[in-house]
Design a protein around this motif. Structure first.
Motif, PDB file in Angstrom:
ATOM      1  N   LEU A  54       0.858  -1.178   0.000  1.00 28.26           N
ATOM      2  CA  LEU A  54       0.000   0.000   0.000  1.00 28.26           C
ATOM      3  C   LEU A  54       0.901   1.236   0.000  1.00 28.26           C
ATOM      4  O   LEU A  54       1.859   1.298   0.765  1.00 28.26           O
ATOM      5  CB  LEU A  54      -0.883  -0.004   1.252  1.00 28.26           C
ATOM      6  CG  LEU A  54      -1.728   1.238   1.481  1.00 28.26           C
ATOM      7  CD1 LEU A  54      -2.959   1.184   0.606  1.00 28.26           C
ATOM      8  CD2 LEU A  54      -2.119   1.341   2.929  1.00 28.26           C
ATOM      9  N   VAL A  55       0.602   2.203  -0.855  1.00 34.73           N
ATOM     10  CA  VAL A  55       1.380   3.442  -0.928  1.00 34.73           C
ATOM     11  C   VAL A  55       0.445   4.602  -0.637  1.00 34.73           C
ATOM     12  O   VAL A  55      -0.591   4.748  -1.266  1.00 34.73           O
ATOM     13  CB  VAL A  55       2.020   3.629  -2.328  1.00 34.73           C
ATOM     14  CG1 VAL A  55       2.820   4.911  -2.386  1.00 34.73           C
ATOM     15  CG2 VAL A  55       2.881   2.446  -2.698  1.00 34.73           C
ATOM     16  N   LYS A  56       0.838   5.425   0.351  1.00 34.02           N
ATOM     17  CA  LYS A  56       0.079   6.622   0.702  1.00 34.02           C
ATOM     18  C   LYS A  56       1.077   7.752   0.934  1.00 34.02           C
ATOM     19  O   LYS A  56       2.259   7.508   1.123  1.00 34.02           O
ATOM     20  CB  LYS A  56      -0.716   6.403   2.000  1.00 34.02           C
ATOM     21  CG  LYS A  56      -1.825   5.387   1.885  1.00 34.02           C
ATOM     22  CD  LYS A  56      -2.462   5.079   3.218  1.00 34.02           C
ATOM     23  CE  LYS A  56      -3.196   6.255   3.785  1.00 34.02           C
ATOM     24  NZ  LYS A  56      -4.000   5.897   4.971  1.00 34.02           N
ATOM     25  N   PHE A  57       0.582   8.972   0.944  1.00 43.15           N
ATOM     26  CA  PHE A  57       1.435  10.079   1.344  1.00 43.15           C
ATOM     27  C   PHE A  57       1.566  10.054   2.859  1.00 43.15           C
ATOM     28  O   PHE A  57       0.602   9.804   3.571  1.00 43.15           O
ATOM     29  CB  PHE A  57       0.862  11.427   0.882  1.00 43.15           C
ATOM     30  CG  PHE A  57       0.984  11.655  -0.597  1.00 43.15           C
ATOM     31  CD1 PHE A  57       2.213  11.653  -1.217  1.00 43.15           C
ATOM     32  CD2 PHE A  57      -0.140  11.879  -1.361  1.00 43.15           C
ATOM     33  CE1 PHE A  57       2.326  11.865  -2.582  1.00 43.15           C
ATOM     34  CE2 PHE A  57      -0.042  12.095  -2.729  1.00 43.15           C
ATOM     35  CZ  PHE A  57       1.199  12.088  -3.334  1.00 43.15           C
ATOM     36  N   ARG A  58       2.766  10.311   3.350  1.00 43.93           N
ATOM     37  CA  ARG A  58       3.031  10.270   4.794  1.00 43.93           C
ATOM     38  C   ARG A  58       2.312  11.411   5.505  1.00 43.93           C
ATOM     39  O   ARG A  58       2.410  12.558   5.102  1.00 43.93           O
ATOM     40  CB  ARG A  58       4.524  10.357   5.058  1.00 43.93           C
ATOM     41  CG  ARG A  58       4.878  10.283   6.529  1.00 43.93           C
ATOM     42  CD  ARG A  58       6.365  10.171   6.754  1.00 43.93           C
ATOM     43  NE  ARG A  58       6.936   9.006   6.091  1.00 43.93           N
ATOM     44  CZ  ARG A  58       6.846   7.753   6.521  1.00 43.93           C
ATOM     45  NH1 ARG A  58       6.181   7.500   7.627  1.00 43.93           N
ATOM     46  NH2 ARG A  58       7.402   6.770   5.866  1.00 43.93           N
ATOM     47  N   THR A  59       1.584  11.091   6.578  1.00 43.05           N
ATOM     48  CA  THR A  59       0.890  12.097   7.359  1.00 43.05           C
ATOM     49  C   THR A  59       1.270  12.052   8.832  1.00 43.05           C
ATOM     50  O   THR A  59       0.823  12.891   9.609  1.00 43.05           O
ATOM     51  CB  THR A  59      -0.643  11.925   7.253  1.00 43.05           C
ATOM     52  OG1 THR A  59      -1.006  10.648   7.755  1.00 43.05           O
ATOM     53  CG2 THR A  59      -1.121  12.097   5.829  1.00 43.05           C
ATOM     54  N   MET A  60       2.086  11.055   9.214  1.00 44.41           N
ATOM     55  CA  MET A  60       2.477  10.924  10.619  1.00 44.41           C
ATOM     56  C   MET A  60       3.992  10.887  10.736  1.00 44.41           C
ATOM     57  O   MET A  60       4.692  10.532   9.794  1.00 44.41           O
ATOM     58  CB  MET A  60       1.879   9.654  11.225  1.00 44.41           C
ATOM     59  CG  MET A  60       0.375   9.681  11.271  1.00 44.41           C
ATOM     60  SD  MET A  60      -0.319   8.275  12.109  1.00 44.41           S
ATOM     61  CE  MET A  60      -0.052   8.734  13.792  1.00 44.41           C
ATOM     62  N   ARG A  61       4.478  11.246  11.903  1.00 45.87           N
ATOM     63  CA  ARG A  61       5.915  11.217  12.178  1.00 45.87           C
ATOM     64  C   ARG A  61       6.426   9.784  12.115  1.00 45.87           C
ATOM     65  O   ARG A  61       5.698   8.837  12.382  1.00 45.87           O
ATOM     66  CB  ARG A  61       6.197  11.791  13.555  1.00 45.87           C
ATOM     67  CG  ARG A  61       5.728  13.200  13.696  1.00 45.87           C
ATOM     68  CD  ARG A  61       6.241  13.853  14.954  1.00 45.87           C
ATOM     69  NE  ARG A  61       5.527  15.075  15.276  1.00 45.87           N
ATOM     70  CZ  ARG A  61       5.422  16.144  14.506  1.00 45.87           C
ATOM     71  NH1 ARG A  61       5.968  16.138  13.331  1.00 45.87           N
ATOM     72  NH2 ARG A  61       4.765  17.206  14.882  1.00 45.87           N
ATOM     73  N   THR A  62       7.709   9.652  11.810  1.00 44.23           N
ATOM     74  CA  THR A  62       8.317   8.327  11.712  1.00 44.23           C
ATOM     75  C   THR A  62       8.973   7.897  13.012  1.00 44.23           C
ATOM     76  O   THR A  62       9.340   6.751  13.166  1.00 44.23           O
ATOM     77  CB  THR A  62       9.371   8.301  10.586  1.00 44.23           C
ATOM     78  OG1 THR A  62      10.356   9.292  10.863  1.00 44.23           O
ATOM     79  CG2 THR A  62       8.739   8.557   9.245  1.00 44.23           C
ATOM     80  N   ASP A  63       9.133   8.802  13.966  1.00 44.81           N
ATOM     81  CA  ASP A  63       9.813   8.491  15.227  1.00 44.81           C
ATOM     82  C   ASP A  63       8.803   8.109  16.316  1.00 44.81           C
ATOM     83  O   ASP A  63       8.582   8.839  17.260  1.00 44.81           O
ATOM     84  CB  ASP A  63      10.664   9.666  15.689  1.00 44.81           C
ATOM     85  CG  ASP A  63       9.850  10.941  15.870  1.00 44.81           C
ATOM     86  OD1 ASP A  63       8.735  11.016  15.342  1.00 44.81           O
ATOM     87  OD2 ASP A  63      10.342  11.855  16.549  1.00 44.81           O
ATOM     88  N   ASN A  64       8.222   6.944  16.190  1.00 41.55           N
ATOM     89  CA  ASN A  64       7.224   6.469  17.148  1.00 41.55           C
ATOM     90  C   ASN A  64       7.944   5.868  18.358  1.00 41.55           C
ATOM     91  O   ASN A  64       8.385   4.734  18.336  1.00 41.55           O
ATOM     92  CB  ASN A  64       6.312   5.438  16.488  1.00 41.55           C
ATOM     93  CG  ASN A  64       5.155   5.054  17.373  1.00 41.55           C
ATOM     94  OD1 ASN A  64       5.016   5.557  18.479  1.00 41.55           O
ATOM     95  ND2 ASN A  64       4.339   4.152  16.891  1.00 41.55           N
ATOM     96  N   LYS A  65       8.052   6.632  19.437  1.00 48.27           N
ATOM     97  CA  LYS A  65       8.789   6.200  20.627  1.00 48.27           C
ATOM     98  C   LYS A  65       7.907   5.468  21.630  1.00 48.27           C
ATOM     99  O   LYS A  65       8.398   4.810  22.519  1.00 48.27           O
ATOM    100  CB  LYS A  65       9.424   7.413  21.302  1.00 48.27           C
ATOM    101  CG  LYS A  65      10.425   8.095  20.432  1.00 48.27           C
ATOM    102  CD  LYS A  65      10.931   9.362  21.076  1.00 48.27           C
ATOM    103  CE  LYS A  65      11.833  10.082  20.095  1.00 48.27           C
ATOM    104  NZ  LYS A  65      11.975  11.484  20.383  1.00 48.27           N
ATOM    105  N   ASN A  66       6.614   5.581  21.512  1.00 46.67           N
ATOM    106  CA  ASN A  66       5.699   5.017  22.508  1.00 46.67           C
ATOM    107  C   ASN A  66       5.073   3.698  22.083  1.00 46.67           C
ATOM    108  O   ASN A  66       4.061   3.301  22.621  1.00 46.67           O
ATOM    109  CB  ASN A  66       4.592   6.030  22.834  1.00 46.67           C
ATOM    110  CG  ASN A  66       5.170   7.295  23.415  1.00 46.67           C
ATOM    111  OD1 ASN A  66       6.171   7.266  24.101  1.00 46.67           O
ATOM    112  ND2 ASN A  66       4.547   8.418  23.114  1.00 46.67           N
ATOM    113  N   GLY A  67       5.630   3.037  21.110  1.00 46.92           N
ATOM    114  CA  GLY A  67       5.057   1.767  20.672  1.00 46.92           C
ATOM    115  C   GLY A  67       3.911   1.975  19.693  1.00 46.92           C
ATOM    116  O   GLY A  67       3.789   3.014  19.069  1.00 46.92           O
ATOM    117  N   LEU A  68       3.055   0.975  19.578  1.00 46.49           N
ATOM    118  CA  LEU A  68       1.943   1.036  18.632  1.00 46.49           C
ATOM    119  C   LEU A  68       0.800   1.866  19.184  1.00 46.49           C
ATOM    120  O   LEU A  68       0.452   1.761  20.346  1.00 46.49           O
ATOM    121  CB  LEU A  68       1.450  -0.373  18.316  1.00 46.49           C
ATOM    122  CG  LEU A  68       2.454  -1.285  17.634  1.00 46.49           C
ATOM    123  CD1 LEU A  68       1.881  -2.688  17.529  1.00 46.49           C
ATOM    124  CD2 LEU A  68       2.833  -0.764  16.267  1.00 46.49           C
TER     125      LEU A  68
END
Length: 95
Positions: A54-68
């Motif tokens: 699946l390809v989408k435009f990125r809308t969220m940060r990539t540095d997820n420090k708090n898990g899922l």
């Protein structure tokens, strides 16, 4: 069945050509505001168990420090500046 497949391919190509200037603008918009890779790629399982990307435009940060996390509403702090606009008008879904 073959006629539908040909129609799907031709219609998709036409839409890609028509929407390509918008895609370029969105890519630069994400790069300028968020300084991140403009695309989000995710493996999914489709018809008959066939895997696709699946390809989408990125809308969220990539540095997820708090898990899922599950995104709920528009106030999620992980949504980028460009992402809130793209989500509001569903532009992130176009690719």
């Amino acid at each position: 069945m073959i006629a539908k497949r040909v129609f799907d391919i031709l219609f998709s190509l036409l839409l890609i050509i028509i929407l390509s200037p918008l895609f370029v603008l969105v890519i630069f918009y994400i790069l300028i505001l968020d300084r991140a890779n403009p695309f989000f790629l995710q493996k999914r399982i489709g018809k008959n168990g066939k895997e696709f990307t699946l390809v989408k435009f990125r809308t969220m940060r990539t540095d997820n420090k708090n898990g899922l996390h599950i995104t709920v509403g528009t106030q999620d702090p992980r949504i980028t500046k460009a992402g809130s606009f793209l989500r509001k008008y569903k532009i992130d879904e176009l690719p």
